[in-house]
Design a protein around this motif. Sequence first.
Motif, PDB file in Angstrom:
ATOM      1  N   ILE A   1      -3.176   0.212  -3.753  1.00  0.00           N
ATOM      2  CA  ILE A   1      -2.680  -1.159  -3.687  1.00  0.00           C
ATOM      3  C   ILE A   1      -2.104  -1.566  -5.032  1.00  0.00           C
ATOM      4  O   ILE A   1      -2.760  -1.474  -6.062  1.00  0.00           O
TER       5      ILE A   1
ATOM      6  N   CYS B   1       0.861  -1.174   0.000  1.00  0.00           N
ATOM      7  CA  CYS B   1       0.000   0.000   0.000  1.00  0.00           C
ATOM      8  C   CYS B   1       0.898   1.226   0.000  1.00  0.00           C
ATOM      9  O   CYS B   1       1.867   1.283   0.741  1.00  0.00           O
TER      10      CYS B   1
ATOM     11  N   LEU C   1     -11.827  -4.253   0.622  1.00  0.00           N
ATOM     12  CA  LEU C   1     -10.844  -3.159   0.639  1.00  0.00           C
ATOM     13  C   LEU C   1     -11.544  -1.855   0.247  1.00  0.00           C
ATOM     14  O   LEU C   1     -11.228  -1.225  -0.756  1.00  0.00           O
TER      15      LEU C   1
ATOM     16  N   LEU D   1      -5.960   0.516  -7.509  1.00  0.00           N
ATOM     17  CA  LEU D   1      -5.617  -0.905  -7.549  1.00  0.00           C
ATOM     18  C   LEU D   1      -4.905  -1.179  -8.857  1.00  0.00           C
ATOM     19  O   LEU D   1      -5.424  -0.869  -9.929  1.00  0.00           O
TER      20      LEU D   1
ATOM     21  N   CYS E   1      -9.562   1.465  -0.387  1.00  0.00           N
ATOM     22  CA  CYS E   1      -8.533   1.454  -1.430  1.00  0.00           C
ATOM     23  C   CYS E   1      -8.875   2.509  -2.487  1.00  0.00           C
ATOM     24  O   CYS E   1      -9.997   2.575  -2.962  1.00  0.00           O
TER      25      CYS E   1
END
Length: 162
Positions: free
Chosen positions: A41, A17, A58, A64, A61
């Motif tokens: 992420i 992260c 998540l 990604l 988040c």
Amino acid sequence: TRGNFPFGDLDPVGVVCQDELDGSILLDDYQYPVGSITVNIRIVNDLNGPLPLEIGYLIECNRLMLENHLRLTGPLPQTMGNMAGLFSVALLLNGPNFGGALPSSLFQLNYLNTIHIQDNLGKNWSLPTNAQVGDDTQLERLLLVRNSFSGIIPPWLAKLKQ
């Protein structure tokens, strides 16, 4: 499953992260991002098999990125629609068994700005025909570069800003 990570089979070891202030935080048995950091992420270990449904947990988040996972299989799970804070998704250079229909739930996320899918080896990529994209969508960029997409071009694409 790790006892201190209550999200089923998703093992956070190897998930990096990045917060915009402090650099990288590695999630493992001893560390966990706390506070109101921006969580991005980028999964850097070589994933094997399908993405677990628990990825939808998540919810904080923001970004990604799945890149260069040759053994990743299956489509993106519908549970990604639970990732309420998601701003961008990048799927780059993944293996021959990864692909399929993009989940319609992904296109309903309020903050999603960019989807970048490029140079994946998988077949049978497609856009959902039933995505509920409103006039107020934040999605500005849908980049589909050198993948094996097939099917019709859905009418909701006309609502995108770019």
